[in-house]
Design a protein around this motif. Structure first.
Motif, PDB file in Angstrom:
ATOM      1  N   ARG A  33     -27.637 -26.300 -20.282  1.00 28.59           N
ATOM      2  CA  ARG A  33     -26.952 -26.990 -19.193  1.00 28.59           C
ATOM      3  C   ARG A  33     -27.868 -27.274 -18.009  1.00 28.59           C
ATOM      4  NH1 ARG A  33     -21.467 -24.484 -17.083  1.00 28.59           N
ATOM      5  NH2 ARG A  33     -21.847 -23.496 -19.065  1.00 28.59           N
ATOM      6  N   GLU A  34     -28.767 -26.405 -17.704  1.00 28.03           N
ATOM      7  CA  GLU A  34     -29.632 -26.544 -16.530  1.00 28.03           C
ATOM      8  C   GLU A  34     -30.897 -27.356 -16.803  1.00 28.03           C
ATOM      9  OE1 GLU A  34     -28.559 -25.474 -13.606  1.00 28.03           O
ATOM     10  OE2 GLU A  34     -26.755 -24.718 -14.579  1.00 28.03           O
ATOM     11  N   THR A  35     -31.085 -27.842 -18.002  1.00 23.74           N
ATOM     12  CA  THR A  35     -32.303 -28.580 -18.348  1.00 23.74           C
ATOM     13  C   THR A  35     -31.999 -30.073 -18.415  1.00 23.74           C
ATOM     14  OG1 THR A  35     -31.909 -28.454 -20.720  1.00 23.74           O
ATOM     15  CG2 THR A  35     -33.093 -26.618 -19.721  1.00 23.74           C
ATOM     16  N   PRO A  36     -33.033 -30.911 -18.343  1.00 24.23           N
ATOM     17  CA  PRO A  36     -32.804 -32.357 -18.485  1.00 24.23           C
ATOM     18  C   PRO A  36     -32.248 -32.721 -19.862  1.00 24.23           C
ATOM     19  CG  PRO A  36     -35.025 -31.927 -17.683  1.00 24.23           C
ATOM     20  CD  PRO A  36     -34.414 -30.613 -18.020  1.00 24.23           C
ATOM     21  N   PHE A  37     -32.576 -31.926 -20.848  1.00 25.79           N
ATOM     22  CA  PHE A  37     -32.107 -32.196 -22.204  1.00 25.79           C
ATOM     23  C   PHE A  37     -30.618 -31.910 -22.359  1.00 25.79           C
ATOM     24  CE2 PHE A  37     -31.947 -31.199 -26.811  1.00 25.79           C
ATOM     25  CZ  PHE A  37     -32.359 -32.445 -27.269  1.00 25.79           C
ATOM     26  N   GLY A  38     -30.038 -31.109 -21.455  1.00 26.27           N
ATOM     27  CA  GLY A  38     -28.621 -30.760 -21.533  1.00 26.27           C
ATOM     28  C   GLY A  38     -27.703 -31.957 -21.406  1.00 26.27           C
ATOM     29  N   THR A  39     -28.066 -32.930 -20.555  1.00 28.71           N
ATOM     30  CA  THR A  39     -27.254 -34.143 -20.408  1.00 28.71           C
ATOM     31  C   THR A  39     -27.250 -34.943 -21.695  1.00 28.71           C
ATOM     32  OG1 THR A  39     -27.877 -34.212 -18.093  1.00 28.71           O
ATOM     33  CG2 THR A  39     -26.924 -36.207 -19.010  1.00 28.71           C
ATOM     34  N   VAL A  40     -28.393 -35.008 -22.343  1.00 25.16           N
ATOM     35  CA  VAL A  40     -28.493 -35.733 -23.612  1.00 25.16           C
ATOM     36  C   VAL A  40     -27.614 -35.076 -24.671  1.00 25.16           C
ATOM     37  CG1 VAL A  40     -30.100 -36.395 -25.443  1.00 25.16           C
ATOM     38  CG2 VAL A  40     -30.808 -36.558 -23.062  1.00 25.16           C
ATOM     39  N   VAL A  41     -27.633 -33.754 -24.714  1.00 25.78           N
ATOM     40  CA  VAL A  41     -26.813 -33.031 -25.688  1.00 25.78           C
ATOM     41  C   VAL A  41     -25.325 -33.219 -25.395  1.00 25.78           C
ATOM     42  CG1 VAL A  41     -26.242 -30.733 -26.560  1.00 25.78           C
ATOM     43  CG2 VAL A  41     -28.609 -31.381 -26.250  1.00 25.78           C
ATOM     44  N   ALA A  42     -24.954 -33.228 -24.116  1.00 24.92           N
ATOM     45  CA  ALA A  42     -23.546 -33.440 -23.761  1.00 24.92           C
ATOM     46  C   ALA A  42     -23.069 -34.819 -24.200  1.00 24.92           C
ATOM     47  CB  ALA A  42     -23.357 -33.275 -22.257  1.00 24.92           C
ATOM     48  N   PHE A  81     -27.117 -42.904 -24.675  1.00 23.66           N
ATOM     49  CA  PHE A  81     -27.804 -41.744 -25.247  1.00 23.66           C
ATOM     50  C   PHE A  81     -29.284 -42.053 -25.471  1.00 23.66           C
ATOM     51  CE2 PHE A  81     -29.255 -39.735 -29.221  1.00 23.66           C
ATOM     52  CZ  PHE A  81     -29.232 -38.404 -28.827  1.00 23.66           C
ATOM     53  N   LEU A  82     -29.578 -43.188 -26.075  1.00 23.20           N
ATOM     54  CA  LEU A  82     -30.976 -43.555 -26.314  1.00 23.20           C
ATOM     55  C   LEU A  82     -31.726 -43.752 -25.005  1.00 23.20           C
ATOM     56  CD1 LEU A  82     -30.598 -45.981 -29.330  1.00 23.20           C
ATOM     57  CD2 LEU A  82     -31.516 -43.663 -29.342  1.00 23.20           C
ATOM     58  N   TRP A  83     -31.075 -44.381 -24.029  1.00 21.66           N
ATOM     59  CA  TRP A  83     -31.706 -44.554 -22.726  1.00 21.66           C
ATOM     60  C   TRP A  83     -32.011 -43.208 -22.078  1.00 21.66           C
ATOM     61  CZ3 TRP A  83     -29.702 -43.409 -17.809  1.00 21.66           C
ATOM     62  CH2 TRP A  83     -30.501 -43.833 -16.757  1.00 21.66           C
ATOM     63  N   VAL A  85     -32.507 -40.335 -23.622  1.00 16.61           N
ATOM     64  CA  VAL A  85     -33.592 -39.692 -24.364  1.00 16.61           C
ATOM     65  C   VAL A  85     -34.935 -40.220 -23.882  1.00 16.61           C
ATOM     66  CG1 VAL A  85     -34.684 -39.506 -26.633  1.00 16.61           C
ATOM     67  CG2 VAL A  85     -32.239 -39.104 -26.399  1.00 16.61           C
ATOM     68  N   ILE A  86     -35.038 -41.531 -23.722  1.00 14.17           N
ATOM     69  CA  ILE A  86     -36.286 -42.134 -23.241  1.00 14.17           C
ATOM     70  C   ILE A  86     -36.578 -41.681 -21.812  1.00 14.17           C
ATOM     71  CG2 ILE A  86     -37.387 -44.319 -22.628  1.00 14.17           C
ATOM     72  CD1 ILE A  86     -35.855 -45.527 -25.048  1.00 14.17           C
ATOM     73  N   ALA A  87     -35.567 -41.677 -20.939  1.00 17.65           N
ATOM     74  CA  ALA A  87     -35.763 -41.253 -19.552  1.00 17.65           C
ATOM     75  C   ALA A  87     -36.155 -39.777 -19.472  1.00 17.65           C
ATOM     76  CB  ALA A  87     -34.494 -41.510 -18.743  1.00 17.65           C
ATOM     77  N   THR A  88     -35.535 -38.938 -20.297  1.00 15.71           N
ATOM     78  CA  THR A  88     -35.869 -37.517 -20.313  1.00 15.71           C
ATOM     79  C   THR A  88     -37.293 -37.306 -20.806  1.00 15.71           C
ATOM     80  OG1 THR A  88     -33.560 -36.951 -20.700  1.00 15.71           O
ATOM     81  CG2 THR A  88     -35.178 -35.263 -21.203  1.00 15.71           C
ATOM     82  N   ASN A  89     -37.686 -38.058 -21.824  1.00  7.47           N
ATOM     83  CA  ASN A  89     -39.046 -37.961 -22.338  1.00  7.47           C
ATOM     84  C   ASN A  89     -40.057 -38.363 -21.266  1.00  7.47           C
ATOM     85  OD1 ASN A  89     -41.133 -37.595 -24.181  1.00  7.47           O
ATOM     86  ND2 ASN A  89     -41.075 -39.736 -24.795  1.00  7.47           N
ATOM     87  N   GLU A  90     -39.763 -39.442 -20.549  1.00  3.59           N
ATOM     88  CA  GLU A  90     -40.662 -39.880 -19.472  1.00  3.59           C
ATOM     89  C   GLU A  90     -40.736 -38.818 -18.377  1.00  3.59           C
ATOM     90  OE1 GLU A  90     -41.701 -43.414 -18.565  1.00  3.59           O
ATOM     91  OE2 GLU A  90     -41.477 -44.039 -20.644  1.00  3.59           O
TER      92      GLU A  90
END
Length: 99
Positions: A33-42, A81-83, A85-90
């Motif tokens: 939940r506290e990580t940038p990846f948490g939004t992608v998973v939600a 979701f894809l957007w 993922v790309i934003a989190t990766n950047e």
């Protein structure tokens, strides 16, 4: 079109598989939940729930305006979701290069 037992088994499989995937992704989101990846998973959890609803409704009732709307919403969620993922990766790449 489908045999009744095959249709019932497909509906049960879609409900059980979708529920299991939704619960597991919700648990993963609770950890991340506290990580940038948490939004992608939600967002992925919402997509899994929508796909499950879509397939069950498709098996039960066939094509309708509700299914067209749900399909459109799922496509929109997948695009977001894809957007993300790309934003989190950047964001992760920028954090790594700053150190």
């Amino acid at each position: 079109m489908f045999d009744a037992s095959l249709q019932t088994a497909s509906i049960l499989f879609a409900i059980i598989g979708g529920t299991a995937a939704g619960v597991l992704s919700f648990l993963l989101w609770n950890v991340l939940r506290e990580t940038p990846f948490g939004t992608v998973v939600a967002l992925l959890s919402l997509t899994l729930s929508g796909v499950t609803l879509y397939h069950v409704a498709l098996f039960v009732g066939g094509e309708s305006v509700f299914l067209d709307t749900l399909r459109s919403a799922m496509h929109t969620i997948v695009a977001i979701f894809l957007w993300l993922v790309i934003a989190t990766n950047e964001q992760i790449q920028q954090t790594v290069t700053r150190r």
